[in-house]
Design a protein around this motif. Sequence first.
Motif, PDB file in Angstrom:
ATOM      1  N   CYS A 117      -5.495  38.404   0.772  1.00 44.07           N
ATOM      2  CA  CYS A 117      -6.319  38.339   1.988  1.00 44.07           C
ATOM      3  C   CYS A 117      -5.482  37.808   3.152  1.00 44.07           C
ATOM      4  O   CYS A 117      -4.619  36.940   2.953  1.00 44.07           O
ATOM      5  CB  CYS A 117      -7.523  37.420   1.784  1.00 44.07           C
ATOM      6  N   LEU A 118      -5.760  38.300   4.337  1.00 38.53           N
ATOM      7  CA  LEU A 118      -5.201  37.692   5.541  1.00 38.53           C
ATOM      8  C   LEU A 118      -6.182  36.621   5.992  1.00 38.53           C
ATOM      9  O   LEU A 118      -7.363  36.905   6.206  1.00 38.53           O
ATOM     10  CB  LEU A 118      -5.007  38.736   6.644  1.00 38.53           C
ATOM     11  N   VAL A 119      -5.716  35.389   6.134  1.00 38.38           N
ATOM     12  CA  VAL A 119      -6.580  34.257   6.466  1.00 38.38           C
ATOM     13  C   VAL A 119      -6.093  33.653   7.772  1.00 38.38           C
ATOM     14  O   VAL A 119      -4.907  33.352   7.915  1.00 38.38           O
ATOM     15  CB  VAL A 119      -6.558  33.191   5.349  1.00 38.38           C
ATOM     16  N   ALA A 120      -6.997  33.485   8.721  1.00 37.50           N
ATOM     17  CA  ALA A 120      -6.620  32.937  10.027  1.00 37.50           C
ATOM     18  C   ALA A 120      -7.794  32.175  10.611  1.00 37.50           C
ATOM     19  O   ALA A 120      -8.955  32.412  10.254  1.00 37.50           O
ATOM     20  CB  ALA A 120      -6.200  34.059  10.978  1.00 37.50           C
ATOM     21  N   ARG A 121      -7.485  31.257  11.510  1.00 38.22           N
ATOM     22  CA  ARG A 121      -8.552  30.546  12.213  1.00 38.22           C
ATOM     23  C   ARG A 121      -9.303  31.512  13.117  1.00 38.22           C
ATOM     24  O   ARG A 121      -8.731  32.446  13.677  1.00 38.22           O
ATOM     25  CB  ARG A 121      -7.995  29.399  13.051  1.00 38.22           C
ATOM     26  N   MET A 122     -10.592  31.260  13.268  1.00 35.19           N
ATOM     27  CA  MET A 122     -11.430  32.089  14.121  1.00 35.19           C
ATOM     28  C   MET A 122     -10.932  32.006  15.555  1.00 35.19           C
ATOM     29  O   MET A 122     -10.884  30.924  16.145  1.00 35.19           O
ATOM     30  CB  MET A 122     -12.885  31.600  14.053  1.00 35.19           C
ATOM     31  N   PRO A 123     -10.495  33.129  16.169  1.00 34.27           N
ATOM     32  CA  PRO A 123      -9.969  33.056  17.533  1.00 34.27           C
ATOM     33  C   PRO A 123     -11.076  32.818  18.548  1.00 34.27           C
ATOM     34  O   PRO A 123     -12.177  33.353  18.419  1.00 34.27           O
ATOM     35  CB  PRO A 123      -9.321  34.434  17.732  1.00 34.27           C
ATOM     36  N   LEU A 155      -9.872  40.434   5.857  1.00 40.14           N
ATOM     37  CA  LEU A 155      -9.509  39.433   6.859  1.00 40.14           C
ATOM     38  C   LEU A 155     -10.555  38.332   6.832  1.00 40.14           C
ATOM     39  O   LEU A 155     -11.747  38.602   7.051  1.00 40.14           O
ATOM     40  CB  LEU A 155      -9.440  40.072   8.255  1.00 40.14           C
ATOM     41  N   VAL A 156     -10.136  37.103   6.544  1.00 37.66           N
ATOM     42  CA  VAL A 156     -11.044  35.961   6.486  1.00 37.66           C
ATOM     43  C   VAL A 156     -10.768  35.071   7.694  1.00 37.66           C
ATOM     44  O   VAL A 156      -9.630  34.623   7.896  1.00 37.66           O
ATOM     45  CB  VAL A 156     -10.863  35.150   5.183  1.00 37.66           C
ATOM     46  N   LEU A 157     -11.787  34.819   8.480  1.00 39.72           N
ATOM     47  CA  LEU A 157     -11.680  33.962   9.660  1.00 39.72           C
ATOM     48  C   LEU A 157     -12.452  32.677   9.388  1.00 39.72           C
ATOM     49  O   LEU A 157     -13.618  32.726   9.018  1.00 39.72           O
ATOM     50  CB  LEU A 157     -12.254  34.671  10.892  1.00 39.72           C
ATOM     51  N   SER A 207     -17.322  29.633   8.200  1.00 44.13           N
ATOM     52  CA  SER A 207     -16.977  28.381   8.869  1.00 44.13           C
ATOM     53  C   SER A 207     -16.118  27.483   7.983  1.00 44.13           C
ATOM     54  O   SER A 207     -15.096  26.953   8.419  1.00 44.13           O
ATOM     55  CB  SER A 207     -18.244  27.629   9.294  1.00 44.13           C
ATOM     56  N   GLU A 208     -16.531  27.294   6.724  1.00 43.78           N
ATOM     57  CA  GLU A 208     -15.767  26.466   5.797  1.00 43.78           C
ATOM     58  C   GLU A 208     -15.422  27.299   4.570  1.00 43.78           C
ATOM     59  O   GLU A 208     -16.265  28.042   4.058  1.00 43.78           O
ATOM     60  CB  GLU A 208     -16.559  25.219   5.357  1.00 43.78           C
ATOM     61  N   LEU A 209     -14.195  27.177   4.097  1.00 42.53           N
ATOM     62  CA  LEU A 209     -13.749  27.906   2.909  1.00 42.53           C
ATOM     63  C   LEU A 209     -13.833  27.001   1.686  1.00 42.53           C
ATOM     64  O   LEU A 209     -13.508  25.822   1.764  1.00 42.53           O
ATOM     65  CB  LEU A 209     -12.311  28.398   3.090  1.00 42.53           C
ATOM     66  N   ASP A 210     -14.263  27.569   0.551  1.00 44.79           N
ATOM     67  CA  ASP A 210     -14.297  26.807  -0.693  1.00 44.79           C
ATOM     68  C   ASP A 210     -13.872  27.692  -1.851  1.00 44.79           C
ATOM     69  O   ASP A 210     -13.574  28.878  -1.678  1.00 44.79           O
ATOM     70  CB  ASP A 210     -15.692  26.202  -0.940  1.00 44.79           C
ATOM     71  N   ASP A 211     -13.881  27.135  -3.063  1.00 42.59           N
ATOM     72  CA  ASP A 211     -13.370  27.835  -4.240  1.00 42.59           C
ATOM     73  C   ASP A 211     -14.260  28.997  -4.671  1.00 42.59           C
ATOM     74  O   ASP A 211     -13.819  29.852  -5.446  1.00 42.59           O
ATOM     75  CB  ASP A 211     -13.212  26.858  -5.411  1.00 42.59           C
ATOM     76  N   THR A 212     -15.508  29.032  -4.217  1.00 39.47           N
ATOM     77  CA  THR A 212     -16.416  30.096  -4.655  1.00 39.47           C
ATOM     78  C   THR A 212     -16.225  31.391  -3.884  1.00 39.47           C
ATOM     79  O   THR A 212     -16.746  32.428  -4.295  1.00 39.47           O
ATOM     80  CB  THR A 212     -17.876  29.643  -4.500  1.00 39.47           C
ATOM     81  N   PHE A 247     -12.722  25.557   9.290  1.00 41.34           N
ATOM     82  CA  PHE A 247     -12.206  24.408   8.550  1.00 41.34           C
ATOM     83  C   PHE A 247     -11.932  24.834   7.115  1.00 41.34           C
ATOM     84  O   PHE A 247     -12.703  25.594   6.532  1.00 41.34           O
ATOM     85  CB  PHE A 247     -13.209  23.235   8.559  1.00 41.34           C
ATOM     86  N   SER A 248     -10.833  24.310   6.560  1.00 42.34           N
ATOM     87  CA  SER A 248     -10.504  24.656   5.187  1.00 42.34           C
ATOM     88  C   SER A 248      -9.386  23.757   4.685  1.00 42.34           C
ATOM     89  O   SER A 248      -8.571  23.248   5.464  1.00 42.34           O
ATOM     90  CB  SER A 248     -10.064  26.120   5.084  1.00 42.34           C
ATOM     91  N   SER A 249      -9.333  23.601   3.373  1.00 43.46           N
ATOM     92  CA  SER A 249      -8.199  22.928   2.752  1.00 43.46           C
ATOM     93  C   SER A 249      -7.054  23.926   2.614  1.00 43.46           C
ATOM     94  O   SER A 249      -7.262  25.143   2.567  1.00 43.46           O
ATOM     95  CB  SER A 249      -8.585  22.399   1.375  1.00 43.46           C
ATOM     96  N   SER A 250      -5.825  23.389   2.520  1.00 38.94           N
ATOM     97  CA  SER A 250      -4.664  24.257   2.334  1.00 38.94           C
ATOM     98  C   SER A 250      -4.749  25.009   1.011  1.00 38.94           C
ATOM     99  O   SER A 250      -4.322  26.167   0.914  1.00 38.94           O
ATOM    100  CB  SER A 250      -3.377  23.427   2.387  1.00 38.94           C
ATOM    101  N   ALA A 251      -5.328  24.383   0.000  1.00 42.98           N
ATOM    102  CA  ALA A 251      -5.425  25.026  -1.314  1.00 42.98           C
ATOM    103  C   ALA A 251      -6.309  26.264  -1.263  1.00 42.98           C
ATOM    104  O   ALA A 251      -5.980  27.301  -1.860  1.00 42.98           O
ATOM    105  CB  ALA A 251      -5.960  24.026  -2.334  1.00 42.98           C
ATOM    106  N   ALA A 252      -7.441  26.174  -0.569  1.00 40.81           N
ATOM    107  CA  ALA A 252      -8.343  27.325  -0.473  1.00 40.81           C
ATOM    108  C   ALA A 252      -7.681  28.469   0.286  1.00 40.81           C
ATOM    109  O   ALA A 252      -7.796  29.641  -0.094  1.00 40.81           O
ATOM    110  CB  ALA A 252      -9.644  26.910   0.213  1.00 40.81           C
ATOM    111  N   ILE A 253      -6.968  28.137   1.355  1.00 43.38           N
ATOM    112  CA  ILE A 253      -6.265  29.173   2.124  1.00 43.38           C
ATOM    113  C   ILE A 253      -5.184  29.817   1.266  1.00 43.38           C
ATOM    114  O   ILE A 253      -5.048  31.056   1.238  1.00 43.38           O
ATOM    115  CB  ILE A 253      -5.646  28.566   3.396  1.00 43.38           C
ATOM    116  N   ARG A 254      -4.448  29.005   0.545  1.00 40.02           N
ATOM    117  CA  ARG A 254      -3.348  29.526  -0.279  1.00 40.02           C
ATOM    118  C   ARG A 254      -3.879  30.473  -1.360  1.00 40.02           C
ATOM    119  O   ARG A 254      -3.283  31.528  -1.624  1.00 40.02           O
ATOM    120  CB  ARG A 254      -2.581  28.363  -0.898  1.00 40.02           C
ATOM    121  N   ALA A 255      -4.990  30.124  -1.990  1.00 40.37           N
ATOM    122  CA  ALA A 255      -5.562  30.974  -3.035  1.00 40.37           C
ATOM    123  C   ALA A 255      -5.971  32.331  -2.477  1.00 40.37           C
ATOM    124  O   ALA A 255      -5.732  33.371  -3.096  1.00 40.37           O
ATOM    125  CB  ALA A 255      -6.760  30.268  -3.680  1.00 40.37           C
ATOM    126  N   LEU A 256      -6.600  32.329  -1.310  1.00 41.70           N
ATOM    127  CA  LEU A 256      -7.016  33.591  -0.691  1.00 41.70           C
ATOM    128  C   LEU A 256      -5.809  34.446  -0.322  1.00 41.70           C
ATOM    129  O   LEU A 256      -5.804  35.664  -0.517  1.00 41.70           O
ATOM    130  CB  LEU A 256      -7.864  33.302   0.551  1.00 41.70           C
TER     131      LEU A 256
END
Length: 322
Positions: free
Chosen positions: A195-201, A176-178, A153-158, A181-190
Amino acid sequence: MISNDKAVHDVVYRAGTAARMAGLPVETLRVWERRYQLCDTQRSAHGQRLYSAEQIERLGLLKQLVDQGHAIGVLAGLSRTQLQLILGRHREPQAAYASAIRTVVVGSSLPRRLVVIDCAALGLEMRVRCASLGELEQSELDCEAELLIVEQSELDDTLLPRLEAVRARMADAAILVLYRFSSSAAIRALRMAGCLVARMPADLGELAPLCRLALQGQRIPLPAGPPPVPAQRFDEHTLATLAQASGRVNCECPRHLAEVLMTVGSFERYSAQCAARSPDDAELHAALQRSAGQARAVLEDALERLALAEGIPLPPYLANGT
Protein backbone atom coordinates in the motif's frame (compact mmCIF):
# COMPACT_ATOMS: atom_id res chain seq x y z
CA MET A 1 -25.17 3.51 0.83
CA ILE A 2 -22.81 3.58 -2.15
CA SER A 3 -23.71 5.96 -4.96
CA ASN A 4 -22.27 6.98 -8.31
CA ASP A 5 -21.25 10.55 -9.16
CA LYS A 6 -24.09 13.00 -9.54
CA ALA A 7 -24.49 16.75 -9.68
CA VAL A 8 -24.32 18.29 -6.23
CA HIS A 9 -24.45 21.96 -7.08
CA ASP A 10 -27.93 22.28 -5.54
CA VAL A 11 -26.94 20.43 -2.38
CA VAL A 12 -26.36 22.54 0.73
CA TYR A 13 -24.48 21.69 3.90
CA ARG A 14 -24.74 22.89 7.48
CA ALA A 15 -21.91 24.88 9.01
CA GLY A 16 -20.26 21.93 10.78
CA THR A 17 -20.17 19.80 7.63
CA ALA A 18 -19.06 22.75 5.50
CA ALA A 19 -16.21 23.50 7.90
CA ARG A 20 -14.96 19.89 7.83
CA MET A 21 -15.10 19.76 4.04
CA ALA A 22 -13.14 23.03 3.80
CA GLY A 23 -10.58 21.84 6.37
CA LEU A 24 -11.56 24.48 8.93
CA PRO A 25 -12.40 24.21 12.63
CA VAL A 26 -16.09 25.07 12.91
CA GLU A 27 -15.23 27.66 15.56
CA THR A 28 -12.98 29.46 13.06
CA LEU A 29 -15.75 29.47 10.47
CA ARG A 30 -18.16 31.01 12.97
CA VAL A 31 -15.68 33.75 13.90
CA TRP A 32 -14.98 34.53 10.23
CA GLU A 33 -18.68 34.73 9.43
CA ARG A 34 -19.41 36.94 12.41
CA ARG A 35 -16.60 39.37 11.67
CA TYR A 36 -16.36 39.35 7.89
CA GLN A 37 -19.70 38.01 6.56
CA LEU A 38 -17.83 35.68 4.20
CA CYS A 39 -20.71 34.05 2.35
CA ASP A 40 -24.22 35.03 1.34
CA THR A 41 -25.55 31.80 2.79
CA GLN A 42 -29.07 30.45 2.85
CA ARG A 43 -30.78 29.78 6.15
CA SER A 44 -32.65 26.67 7.25
CA ALA A 45 -36.09 26.80 8.84
CA HIS A 46 -34.31 26.89 12.21
CA GLY A 47 -31.99 29.74 11.19
CA GLN A 48 -28.88 27.63 10.58
CA ARG A 49 -26.46 28.69 7.84
CA LEU A 50 -26.46 26.47 4.75
CA TYR A 51 -23.46 26.38 2.39
CA SER A 52 -23.31 25.42 -1.28
CA ALA A 53 -20.48 23.45 -2.89
CA GLU A 54 -19.06 26.63 -4.44
CA GLN A 55 -19.11 28.42 -1.11
CA ILE A 56 -17.28 25.50 0.53
CA GLU A 57 -14.62 25.59 -2.19
CA ARG A 58 -14.15 29.32 -1.52
CA LEU A 59 -13.77 28.60 2.21
CA GLY A 60 -11.11 26.02 1.37
CA LEU A 61 -9.21 28.59 -0.67
CA LEU A 62 -9.41 31.09 2.19
CA LYS A 63 -8.08 28.48 4.61
CA GLN A 64 -5.09 27.68 2.40
CA LEU A 65 -4.18 31.35 1.95
CA VAL A 66 -4.52 32.13 5.67
CA ASP A 67 -2.26 29.14 6.41
CA GLN A 68 0.29 30.74 4.07
CA GLY A 69 0.22 33.94 6.12
CA HIS A 70 -2.35 36.10 4.32
CA ALA A 71 -4.67 38.15 6.53
CA ILE A 72 -8.29 36.97 6.53
CA GLY A 73 -9.45 40.57 6.78
CA VAL A 74 -7.84 41.30 3.40
CA LEU A 75 -9.06 38.09 1.74
CA ALA A 76 -12.64 38.12 3.02
CA GLY A 77 -13.99 40.46 0.32
CA LEU A 78 -12.36 38.67 -2.64
CA SER A 79 -14.16 36.40 -5.06
CA ARG A 80 -13.34 32.74 -5.56
CA THR A 81 -11.57 33.56 -8.85
CA GLN A 82 -9.43 36.21 -7.19
CA LEU A 83 -8.51 33.78 -4.40
CA GLN A 84 -7.50 31.16 -6.96
CA LEU A 85 -5.28 33.70 -8.71
CA ILE A 86 -3.55 34.61 -5.45
CA LEU A 87 -3.05 30.96 -4.60
CA GLY A 88 -1.77 30.28 -8.09
CA ARG A 89 -3.79 27.12 -8.24
CA HIS A 90 -4.69 26.94 -11.90
CA ARG A 91 -6.11 23.48 -12.41
CA GLU A 92 -4.74 21.43 -15.24
CA PRO A 93 -7.38 20.58 -17.83
CA GLN A 94 -8.49 16.96 -17.89
CA ALA A 95 -6.90 16.58 -21.33
CA ALA A 96 -3.50 17.02 -19.70
CA TYR A 97 -3.86 13.53 -18.24
CA ALA A 98 -3.33 10.51 -20.47
CA SER A 99 -6.35 8.85 -18.85
CA ALA A 100 -8.40 9.35 -15.73
CA ILE A 101 -7.67 6.93 -12.91
CA ARG A 102 -10.72 4.82 -12.11
CA THR A 103 -11.07 4.98 -8.34
CA VAL A 104 -13.09 3.71 -5.41
CA VAL A 105 -12.97 6.30 -2.62
CA VAL A 106 -13.70 5.52 1.03
CA GLY A 107 -13.83 8.09 3.80
CA SER A 108 -15.96 10.29 6.01
CA SER A 109 -15.11 13.51 4.14
CA LEU A 110 -12.81 12.80 1.19
CA PRO A 111 -15.51 11.59 -1.25
CA ARG A 112 -17.61 14.70 -0.69
CA ARG A 113 -14.59 16.99 -1.02
CA LEU A 114 -13.67 15.35 -4.33
CA VAL A 115 -17.18 15.91 -5.64
CA VAL A 116 -17.08 19.55 -4.55
CA ILE A 117 -13.81 20.34 -6.36
CA ASP A 118 -14.62 18.11 -9.40
CA CYS A 119 -12.30 15.12 -9.14
CA ALA A 120 -11.98 14.99 -12.95
CA ALA A 121 -9.77 18.08 -12.67
CA LEU A 122 -7.33 15.90 -10.69
CA GLY A 123 -7.36 13.17 -13.32
CA LEU A 124 -9.61 10.90 -11.25
CA GLU A 125 -12.81 9.12 -12.20
CA MET A 126 -14.67 8.22 -9.03
CA ARG A 127 -16.56 5.03 -9.88
CA VAL A 128 -17.76 4.38 -6.34
CA ARG A 129 -17.71 6.36 -3.12
CA CYS A 130 -18.78 5.42 0.38
CA ALA A 131 -18.40 6.71 3.91
CA SER A 132 -16.70 3.74 5.58
CA LEU A 133 -14.74 0.59 4.90
CA GLY A 134 -17.54 -1.46 6.46
CA GLU A 135 -19.94 -0.05 3.89
CA LEU A 136 -17.56 -1.03 1.11
CA GLU A 137 -17.16 -4.55 2.49
CA GLN A 138 -20.93 -5.08 2.29
CA SER A 139 -21.19 -3.89 -1.32
CA GLU A 140 -21.30 -5.88 -4.53
CA LEU A 141 -18.30 -4.00 -5.99
CA ASP A 142 -19.21 -4.71 -9.60
CA CYS A 143 -17.23 -1.71 -10.90
CA GLU A 144 -13.84 -1.77 -12.63
CA ALA A 145 -11.36 0.33 -10.67
CA GLU A 146 -7.59 0.67 -10.72
CA LEU A 147 -7.16 2.34 -7.36
CA LEU A 148 -8.73 2.14 -3.91
CA ILE A 149 -8.31 5.35 -1.86
CA VAL A 150 -9.03 4.94 1.84
CA GLU A 151 -9.24 7.94 4.18
CA GLN A 152 -8.65 6.71 7.73
CA SER A 153 -8.04 9.15 10.57
CA GLU A 154 -6.20 6.62 12.75
CA LEU A 155 -4.47 3.45 11.53
CA ASP A 156 -4.50 0.22 13.55
CA ASP A 157 -3.68 -3.48 13.16
CA THR A 158 -7.18 -4.39 11.96
CA LEU A 159 -6.98 -2.32 8.79
CA LEU A 160 -4.56 -4.42 6.72
CA PRO A 161 -6.55 -7.70 6.54
CA ARG A 162 -9.68 -5.76 5.63
CA LEU A 163 -7.86 -3.95 2.84
CA GLU A 164 -6.43 -7.22 1.55
CA ALA A 165 -9.91 -8.74 1.40
CA VAL A 166 -11.28 -5.76 -0.52
CA ARG A 167 -8.30 -5.72 -2.89
CA ALA A 168 -8.91 -9.37 -3.75
CA ARG A 169 -12.40 -8.40 -4.91
CA MET A 170 -11.04 -5.52 -7.01
CA ALA A 171 -8.66 -7.55 -9.18
CA ASP A 172 -5.64 -6.50 -7.11
CA ALA A 173 -6.19 -2.76 -7.49
CA ALA A 174 -3.54 -0.44 -6.05
CA ILE A 175 -4.28 0.99 -2.60
CA LEU A 176 -3.64 4.49 -1.30
CA VAL A 177 -4.18 4.98 2.44
CA LEU A 178 -4.45 8.54 3.74
CA TYR A 179 -4.18 9.01 7.50
CA ARG A 180 -3.87 11.70 10.16
CA PHE A 181 -2.39 9.75 13.07
CA SER A 182 -0.62 6.42 13.17
CA SER A 183 2.19 4.45 14.73
CA SER A 184 5.27 3.69 12.64
CA ALA A 185 4.55 -0.02 12.97
CA ALA A 186 1.08 0.26 11.41
CA ILE A 187 2.45 2.33 8.52
CA ARG A 188 5.31 -0.11 7.97
CA ALA A 189 2.95 -3.12 7.85
CA LEU A 190 0.73 -1.46 5.25
CA ARG A 191 3.71 -0.49 3.11
CA MET A 192 5.16 -3.99 3.28
CA ALA A 193 1.82 -5.22 1.94
CA GLY A 194 2.18 -2.94 -1.08
CA CYS A 195 0.00 0.00 0.00
CA LEU A 196 1.05 3.60 -0.52
CA VAL A 197 0.57 5.33 2.84
CA ALA A 198 0.67 9.10 3.26
CA ARG A 199 -0.69 11.81 5.50
CA MET A 200 -3.97 13.32 4.39
CA PRO A 201 -3.01 16.39 2.30
CA ALA A 202 -4.57 19.70 3.26
CA ASP A 203 -4.70 20.69 -0.42
CA LEU A 204 -6.42 18.06 -2.56
CA GLY A 205 -4.30 19.26 -5.47
CA GLU A 206 -1.59 17.09 -3.88
CA LEU A 207 -3.76 13.99 -4.21
CA ALA A 208 -3.20 13.44 -7.95
CA PRO A 209 0.56 12.75 -7.72
CA LEU A 210 -0.05 10.41 -4.77
CA CYS A 211 -2.53 8.45 -6.89
CA ARG A 212 0.01 8.20 -9.72
CA LEU A 213 2.68 7.00 -7.29
CA ALA A 214 0.29 4.37 -5.92
CA LEU A 215 -0.32 3.01 -9.42
CA GLN A 216 3.43 2.89 -10.05
CA GLY A 217 4.01 0.92 -6.86
CA GLN A 218 6.10 3.69 -5.31
CA ARG A 219 6.68 4.06 -1.57
CA ILE A 220 7.07 7.10 0.66
CA PRO A 221 9.87 6.49 3.19
CA LEU A 222 9.20 6.74 6.90
CA PRO A 223 10.63 9.83 8.56
CA ALA A 224 14.03 9.25 10.13
CA GLY A 225 12.80 10.30 13.56
CA PRO A 226 10.22 12.43 15.40
CA PRO A 227 9.83 15.98 14.07
CA PRO A 228 11.79 18.62 15.99
CA VAL A 229 9.91 20.63 18.59
CA PRO A 230 9.97 24.39 17.88
CA ALA A 231 11.55 26.61 20.50
CA GLN A 232 9.28 28.39 22.94
CA ARG A 233 8.22 31.82 21.66
CA PHE A 234 6.23 33.18 24.63
CA ASP A 235 7.71 33.15 28.11
CA GLU A 236 5.58 33.20 31.25
CA HIS A 237 5.87 36.98 31.65
CA THR A 238 4.75 37.63 28.06
CA LEU A 239 1.81 35.24 28.40
CA ALA A 240 0.73 36.90 31.63
CA THR A 241 0.92 40.31 29.91
CA LEU A 242 -1.12 39.15 26.92
CA ALA A 243 -3.70 37.60 29.25
CA GLN A 244 -4.33 41.04 30.76
CA ALA A 245 -4.23 43.02 27.49
CA SER A 246 -7.32 44.58 25.94
CA GLY A 247 -8.16 44.22 22.27
CA ARG A 248 -10.36 46.11 19.84
CA VAL A 249 -13.42 44.07 20.81
CA ASN A 250 -14.70 42.73 24.10
CA CYS A 251 -13.27 39.23 23.70
CA GLU A 252 -11.68 37.05 26.38
CA CYS A 253 -10.10 34.60 23.91
CA PRO A 254 -6.57 36.07 24.31
CA ARG A 255 -6.73 35.56 28.06
CA HIS A 256 -8.09 32.02 27.79
CA LEU A 257 -5.55 31.05 25.13
CA ALA A 258 -2.65 32.53 27.09
CA GLU A 259 -3.75 30.56 30.17
CA VAL A 260 -3.96 27.34 28.15
CA LEU A 261 -0.47 28.01 26.80
CA MET A 262 0.91 28.48 30.30
CA THR A 263 -0.59 25.13 31.30
CA VAL A 264 0.74 23.31 28.22
CA GLY A 265 4.19 24.85 28.67
CA SER A 266 4.22 23.82 32.31
CA PHE A 267 3.30 20.25 31.37
CA GLU A 268 6.03 20.22 28.72
CA ARG A 269 8.64 21.19 31.32
CA TYR A 270 7.22 18.75 33.86
CA SER A 271 7.44 15.89 31.32
CA ALA A 272 11.09 16.75 30.72
CA GLN A 273 11.78 16.51 34.43
CA CYS A 274 9.96 13.16 34.65
CA ALA A 275 11.98 11.81 31.73
CA ALA A 276 15.17 12.88 33.48
CA ARG A 277 14.46 11.27 36.84
CA SER A 278 12.50 8.13 35.81
CA PRO A 279 14.69 5.89 33.62
CA ASP A 280 12.09 3.13 33.43
CA ASP A 281 9.56 5.27 31.57
CA ALA A 282 11.90 7.88 30.07
CA GLU A 283 10.76 7.06 26.54
CA LEU A 284 7.10 7.62 27.42
CA HIS A 285 7.78 10.96 29.09
CA ALA A 286 10.03 12.07 26.26
CA ALA A 287 7.14 11.38 23.86
CA LEU A 288 4.80 13.35 26.13
CA GLN A 289 7.28 16.23 26.17
CA ARG A 290 7.44 16.25 22.33
CA SER A 291 3.65 16.11 22.04
CA ALA A 292 3.23 18.97 24.49
CA GLY A 293 5.87 21.00 22.65
CA GLN A 294 4.16 20.46 19.30
CA ALA A 295 0.80 21.44 20.80
CA ARG A 296 2.43 24.51 22.32
CA ALA A 297 3.81 25.58 18.94
CA VAL A 298 0.36 25.33 17.33
CA LEU A 299 -1.21 27.32 20.16
CA GLU A 300 1.54 29.95 19.97
CA ASP A 301 0.74 30.47 16.27
CA ALA A 302 -2.93 30.83 17.17
CA LEU A 303 -2.20 33.33 19.95
CA GLU A 304 0.01 35.46 17.71
CA ARG A 305 -2.66 35.52 14.99
CA LEU A 306 -5.35 36.34 17.55
CA ALA A 307 -3.29 39.15 19.05
CA LEU A 308 -2.71 40.68 15.60
CA ALA A 309 -6.42 40.41 14.74
CA GLU A 310 -7.44 42.04 18.03
CA GLY A 311 -4.82 44.81 17.85
CA ILE A 312 -3.01 43.61 20.98
CA PRO A 313 0.66 44.73 21.01
CA LEU A 314 3.21 41.93 20.70
CA PRO A 315 6.76 41.89 22.05
CA PRO A 316 9.23 43.49 19.59
CA TYR A 317 10.93 40.18 18.77
CA LEU A 318 7.55 38.79 17.60
CA ALA A 319 6.23 41.94 15.98
CA ASN A 320 9.42 42.13 13.88
CA GLY A 321 9.01 38.53 12.76
CA THR A 322 12.25 37.30 14.38
